[in-house]
Design an enzyme around this catalytic site. Structure first.
Site, PDB file in Angstrom:
ATOM      1  N   GLY A 143      59.720  39.756  49.123  1.00  0.00           N
ATOM      2  CA  GLY A 143      59.168  40.969  49.701  1.00  0.00           C
ATOM      3  C   GLY A 143      57.754  40.753  50.175  1.00  0.00           C
ATOM      4  O   GLY A 143      57.311  39.613  50.363  1.00  0.00           O
ATOM      5  N   CYS A 144      57.016  41.827  50.368  1.00  0.00           N
ATOM      6  CA  CYS A 144      55.637  41.733  50.881  1.00  0.00           C
ATOM      7  C   CYS A 144      54.800  40.822  49.995  1.00  0.00           C
ATOM      8  O   CYS A 144      54.731  40.998  48.783  1.00  0.00           O
ATOM      9  CB  CYS A 144      55.006  43.121  50.933  1.00  0.00           C
ATOM     10  SG  CYS A 144      53.295  43.105  51.524  1.00  0.00           S
TER      11      CYS A 144
END
Length: 224
Positions: free
Chosen positions: A53-54
């Site tokens: 993810g981020c």
């Protein structure tokens, strides 16, 4: 991916946004290379690379662990030379946002890093993590040796057999090939930008939850 200007003009889109854009220099790292800006002695340190993810969140998790000496945000799992954040975040490449972890194997094991990786994102959602959607947010555990591949695959099997998740784990298990360092402003973003809207509403709750769960593995400055 929604640019920072949209965050300012349309607050309703906050939870759909992540890190913002900039240009990128040629910052590729293949196995055996170290970034010039890494201000630590890497002698005796091992490396691990994950995409979950981020990278603002992922970087913050690993930086808090005892035995982790540095974490760099960047891009891995793709093929285009010199990817920029704009290209990756708009889904114009096959890269994922990733982090490269430099750790002392005498203080923390690769197995523990793999455990933390799976515990700090949802490995059952394909091409998405929370408010972030796209192939650039896919879950990947990169391995540098057959032994690391075995650790990852055995841990996935363990999670599946324990019924840890309701849905199937979709994490990709791939050999490490290349890591491109993200633009400077992405490095230590969580620490340097505590008032950023994404950090406040998305990243901070996740990091605080992580700190509470892993108190016994945190560096002293992050313990309650």
């Amino acid at each position: 991916m929604i640019e920072r200007i949209l965050l300012l003009l349309f607050p309703a889109f906050l939870l759909l946004s992540s890190c913002s854009e900039a240009t990128n220099q040629d910052r590729s790292l293949t196995e055996g290379e170290e970034p010039v800006t890494l201000n630590i002695d890497t002698t005796g340190l091992a490396k691990a690379t994950f995409a979950g993810g981020c990278f603002w969140c992922t970087e913050a998790y690993f930086e808090r662990l005892q035995g982790v000496k540095a974490v760099i945000s960047g891009y891995s799992g793709g093929t285009k030379p010199n990817p920029t954040y704009r290209e990756v975040s708009y889904g114009r490449t096959d890269y994922a946002e990733a982090v490269q972890v430099y750790y002392d194997p005498e203080q923390i094991s690769y197995e523990t890093l793999v455990e933390v990786f799976f515990a700090t994102h949802d490995p059952t959602t394909l091409n998405s993590q929370g408010p972030d959607f796209g192939e650039q947010y896919r879950s990947i555990a990169f391995y540098r040796s057959p032994e690391e591949q075995q650790v990852i695959e055995q841990y996935i099997q363990q999670l599946n057999e324990a019924g840890t998740y309701q849905n199937d784990i979709v994490t990709y298990v791939e050999p490490f090939k290349k890591f491109w360092i993200a633009e400077d402003y992405h490095q230590d973003y969580y620490k340097i930008n505590p008032t950023d809207p994404y950090v406040v509403s998305v990243a901070r709750p996740k990091v605080k939850k992580f700190e509470k769960k892993y108190q016994n593995k945190l560096k002293a400055e992050y313990k309650d």
